[in-house]
Design a protein around this motif. Structure first.
Motif, PDB file in Angstrom:
ATOM      1  N   ARG A 176       0.837  -1.212   0.000  1.00 38.42           N
ATOM      2  CA  ARG A 176       0.000   0.000   0.000  1.00 38.42           C
ATOM      3  C   ARG A 176       0.869   1.259   0.000  1.00 38.42           C
ATOM      4  NH1 ARG A 176      -2.999  -2.915   3.865  1.00 38.42           N
ATOM      5  NH2 ARG A 176      -2.295  -1.536   5.557  1.00 38.42           N
ATOM      6  N   GLU A 177       1.934   1.243   0.801  1.00 41.72           N
ATOM      7  CA  GLU A 177       2.821   2.408   0.839  1.00 41.72           C
ATOM      8  C   GLU A 177       3.553   2.572  -0.500  1.00 41.72           C
ATOM      9  OE1 GLU A 177       5.410   2.596   4.203  1.00 41.72           O
ATOM     10  OE2 GLU A 177       3.766   2.519   5.652  1.00 41.72           O
ATOM     11  N   LEU A 178       3.896   1.461  -1.128  1.00 42.31           N
ATOM     12  CA  LEU A 178       4.523   1.522  -2.446  1.00 42.31           C
ATOM     13  C   LEU A 178       3.565   2.125  -3.463  1.00 42.31           C
ATOM     14  CD1 LEU A 178       6.767   0.769  -4.500  1.00 42.31           C
ATOM     15  CD2 LEU A 178       5.665  -1.484  -4.678  1.00 42.31           C
ATOM     16  N   ASP A 179       2.322   1.656  -3.475  1.00 39.17           N
ATOM     17  CA  ASP A 179       1.329   2.184  -4.418  1.00 39.17           C
ATOM     18  C   ASP A 179       1.105   3.683  -4.196  1.00 39.17           C
ATOM     19  OD1 ASP A 179       1.032  -0.280  -5.607  1.00 39.17           O
ATOM     20  OD2 ASP A 179      -0.714  -0.845  -4.394  1.00 39.17           O
ATOM     21  N   ALA A 180       1.104   4.094  -2.929  1.00 39.68           N
ATOM     22  CA  ALA A 180       0.921   5.513  -2.635  1.00 39.68           C
ATOM     23  C   ALA A 180       2.097   6.329  -3.149  1.00 39.68           C
ATOM     24  CB  ALA A 180       0.758   5.713  -1.126  1.00 39.68           C
ATOM     25  N   MET A 181       3.308   5.803  -3.020  1.00 38.06           N
ATOM     26  CA  MET A 181       4.486   6.514  -3.524  1.00 38.06           C
ATOM     27  C   MET A 181       4.437   6.613  -5.045  1.00 38.06           C
ATOM     28  SD  MET A 181       8.566   5.655  -3.067  1.00 38.06           S
ATOM     29  CE  MET A 181       8.752   6.616  -1.554  1.00 38.06           C
ATOM     30  N   ILE A 182       4.072   5.514  -5.701  1.00 35.90           N
ATOM     31  CA  ILE A 182       3.984   5.527  -7.160  1.00 35.90           C
ATOM     32  C   ILE A 182       2.925   6.530  -7.619  1.00 35.90           C
ATOM     33  CG2 ILE A 182       3.308   4.158  -9.184  1.00 35.90           C
ATOM     34  CD1 ILE A 182       4.569   1.721  -7.777  1.00 35.90           C
ATOM     35  N   ALA A 183       1.781   6.523  -6.956  1.00 35.75           N
ATOM     36  CA  ALA A 183       0.703   7.443  -7.325  1.00 35.75           C
ATOM     37  C   ALA A 183       1.142   8.888  -7.156  1.00 35.75           C
ATOM     38  CB  ALA A 183      -0.535   7.163  -6.486  1.00 35.75           C
ATOM     39  N   ALA A 184       1.827   9.172  -6.055  1.00 40.70           N
ATOM     40  CA  ALA A 184       2.284  10.537  -5.813  1.00 40.70           C
ATOM     41  C   ALA A 184       3.310  10.962  -6.852  1.00 40.70           C
ATOM     42  CB  ALA A 184       2.882  10.641  -4.409  1.00 40.70           C
ATOM     43  N   ALA A 185       4.221  10.042  -7.207  1.00 36.82           N
ATOM     44  CA  ALA A 185       5.275  10.373  -8.168  1.00 36.82           C
ATOM     45  C   ALA A 185       4.703  10.636  -9.550  1.00 36.82           C
ATOM     46  CB  ALA A 185       6.295   9.237  -8.227  1.00 36.82           C
ATOM     47  N   THR A 186       3.734   9.842  -9.964  1.00 40.20           N
ATOM     48  CA  THR A 186       3.184  10.000 -11.314  1.00 40.20           C
ATOM     49  C   THR A 186       2.154  11.122 -11.382  1.00 40.20           C
ATOM     50  OG1 THR A 186       1.620   8.215 -10.817  1.00 40.20           O
ATOM     51  CG2 THR A 186       3.639   7.613 -11.976  1.00 40.20           C
ATOM     52  N   ASP A 187       1.421  11.347 -10.302  1.00 43.35           N
ATOM     53  CA  ASP A 187       0.431  12.435 -10.299  1.00 43.35           C
ATOM     54  C   ASP A 187       1.095  13.799 -10.374  1.00 43.35           C
ATOM     55  OD1 ASP A 187      -1.587  10.625 -10.182  1.00 43.35           O
ATOM     56  OD2 ASP A 187      -2.037  10.905  -8.051  1.00 43.35           O
ATOM     57  N   ASP A 188       2.298  13.890  -9.784  1.00 39.12           N
ATOM     58  CA  ASP A 188       3.010  15.177  -9.782  1.00 39.12           C
ATOM     59  C   ASP A 188       3.708  15.465 -11.111  1.00 39.12           C
ATOM     60  OD1 ASP A 188       2.213  15.592  -7.207  1.00 39.12           O
ATOM     61  OD2 ASP A 188       4.096  14.933  -6.289  1.00 39.12           O
ATOM     62  N   ALA A 189       3.824  14.416 -11.948  1.00 41.27           N
ATOM     63  CA  ALA A 189       4.524  14.607 -13.224  1.00 41.27           C
ATOM     64  C   ALA A 189       3.646  15.383 -14.207  1.00 41.27           C
ATOM     65  CB  ALA A 189       4.897  13.248 -13.815  1.00 41.27           C
ATOM     66  N   ASP A 190       4.276  16.225 -15.014  1.00 37.28           N
ATOM     67  CA  ASP A 190       3.549  17.063 -15.976  1.00 37.28           C
ATOM     68  C   ASP A 190       3.286  16.349 -17.299  1.00 37.28           C
ATOM     69  OD1 ASP A 190       3.429  19.212 -14.222  1.00 37.28           O
ATOM     70  OD2 ASP A 190       5.393  19.955 -14.847  1.00 37.28           O
ATOM     71  N   CYS A 191       4.023  15.282 -17.580  1.00 37.45           N
ATOM     72  CA  CYS A 191       3.843  14.568 -18.845  1.00 37.45           C
ATOM     73  C   CYS A 191       4.280  13.124 -18.661  1.00 37.45           C
ATOM     74  CB  CYS A 191       4.646  15.225 -19.961  1.00 37.45           C
ATOM     75  SG  CYS A 191       6.443  15.171 -19.682  1.00 37.45           S
ATOM     76  N   SER A 192       4.018  12.298 -19.667  1.00 38.40           N
ATOM     77  CA  SER A 192       4.351  10.876 -19.583  1.00 38.40           C
ATOM     78  C   SER A 192       5.854  10.661 -19.499  1.00 38.40           C
ATOM     79  CB  SER A 192       3.781  10.135 -20.797  1.00 38.40           C
ATOM     80  OG  SER A 192       4.295  10.672 -22.006  1.00 38.40           O
ATOM     81  N   ILE A 193       6.635  11.508 -20.155  1.00 34.96           N
ATOM     82  CA  ILE A 193       8.088  11.369 -20.102  1.00 34.96           C
ATOM     83  C   ILE A 193       8.595  11.639 -18.686  1.00 34.96           C
ATOM     84  CG2 ILE A 193      10.286  12.314 -20.890  1.00 34.96           C
ATOM     85  CD1 ILE A 193       8.982  12.848 -23.590  1.00 34.96           C
ATOM     86  N   GLU A 194       8.055  12.671 -18.072  1.00 27.55           N
ATOM     87  CA  GLU A 194       8.460  12.986 -16.696  1.00 27.55           C
ATOM     88  C   GLU A 194       8.010  11.879 -15.743  1.00 27.55           C
ATOM     89  OE1 GLU A 194       7.945  16.482 -13.323  1.00 27.55           O
ATOM     90  OE2 GLU A 194       7.375  16.869 -15.401  1.00 27.55           O
ATOM     91  N   ALA A 195       6.828  11.320 -15.986  1.00 25.86           N
ATOM     92  CA  ALA A 195       6.348  10.212 -15.154  1.00 25.86           C
ATOM     93  C   ALA A 195       7.273   9.009 -15.270  1.00 25.86           C
ATOM     94  CB  ALA A 195       4.928   9.824 -15.553  1.00 25.86           C
ATOM     95  N   ALA A 196       7.739   8.731 -16.500  1.00 30.25           N
ATOM     96  CA  ALA A 196       8.672   7.623 -16.710  1.00 30.25           C
ATOM     97  C   ALA A 196       9.982   7.872 -15.976  1.00 30.25           C
ATOM     98  CB  ALA A 196       8.927   7.424 -18.201  1.00 30.25           C
ATOM     99  N   ASP A 197      10.431   9.127 -15.982  1.00 33.21           N
ATOM    100  CA  ASP A 197      11.661   9.481 -15.256  1.00 33.21           C
ATOM    101  C   ASP A 197      11.485   9.278 -13.752  1.00 33.21           C
ATOM    102  OD1 ASP A 197      12.962  10.124 -17.585  1.00 33.21           O
ATOM    103  OD2 ASP A 197      12.560  12.283 -17.436  1.00 33.21           O
ATOM    104  N   GLN A 198      10.306   9.623 -13.260  1.00 33.27           N
ATOM    105  CA  GLN A 198      10.036   9.442 -11.837  1.00 33.27           C
ATOM    106  C   GLN A 198      10.084   7.965 -11.469  1.00 33.27           C
ATOM    107  OE1 GLN A 198       9.926  11.910  -9.849  1.00 33.27           O
ATOM    108  NE2 GLN A 198       8.468  13.506 -10.390  1.00 33.27           N
TER     109      GLN A 198
END
Length: 209
Positions: free
Chosen positions: A103-125
């Motif tokens: 659950r904590e992992l999923d929350a971290m992933i969600a936070a990292a991808t939600d904060d990204a401005d584009c798919s490339i930035e999400a991939a970098d995260q």
């Protein structure tokens, strides 16, 4: 130990070495056969699961059998001073620590991808997720969450596989962090095995890595 587990699982536990005479004989000494690092879950008591008695097992228990300095020091004491020839790292079915790590992992992933401005930035995260997990303030995320992440990276999605991966990673961490244990393994004075207790059947699954 496996013979004792078989007795327990079949409802034929003998409860050996739990009499007053055994207790008195152990006042000044102990000579356990093995050290067991297991989860602190109240349903997973090694002495009961393996139908063992007083003085048979040197047990260390933490949530999700997570390793810290105290665990390493305890295992080193068992190896160096008590001369156990076996360390068993035992996880179990339906481990709440693994659930929380996921659950904590999923929350971290969600936070990292939600904060990204584009798919490339999400991939970098996502690319540096290992580092993000390792730097977390939560020991559950750093240990159990990392196990879940590595299992998913290997395309393993079953909760039982998360538990098995976590057991394997725990063994790796113990060996990596302890020169005492490394030396005992190198000189064939010690063996480490992984195990997973099945709540439903009462049986212990021995794991090979």
């Amino acid at each position: 130990m496996l013979a004792g587990n078989r007795r327990f699982a079949e409802g034929k536990a003998e409860h050996p070495w739990q009499d007053p005479q055994t207790r008195e004989s152990l006042i000044d000494r102990q000579n356990p056969d093995a050290a067991v690092l297991s989860c602190a879950d109240s349903r997973v008591s090694p002495e009961i699961v393996f139908d063992a008695g007083l003085g048979d097992l040197f047990t260390i228990r933490t949530a999700g059998q997570i390793v810290d300095d105290a665990v390493i020091a305890s295992l080193e004491y068992a190896v160096d001073k008590l001369h156990v020839s076996l360390i068993a790292v035992m996880g179990h079915e339906s481990c709440a620590a693994i659930d929380l790590g996921a659950r904590e992992l999923d929350a971290m992933i969600a936070a990292a991808t939600d904060d990204a401005d584009c798919s490339i930035e999400a991939a970098d995260q996502m690319a540096d997720l290992d580092e993000r997990i390792a730097a977390s303030d939560s020991i559950i995320l750093r240990e159990a969450g990392m196990s879940v992440w590595q299992a998913r990276e290997a395309e393993l999605d079953d909760h039982a596989d998360f538990e098995r991966v976590h057991i394997a990673r725990t063994i790796e961490e113990i060996v990596m962090r302890s020169e005492v244990i490394q030396d005992a393994l190198a000189h064939d004075r010690l063996m480490i095995v992984g195990a997973r207790y099945q709540l439903e059947s009462g049986k212990v699954e021995v794991l090979s890595f």
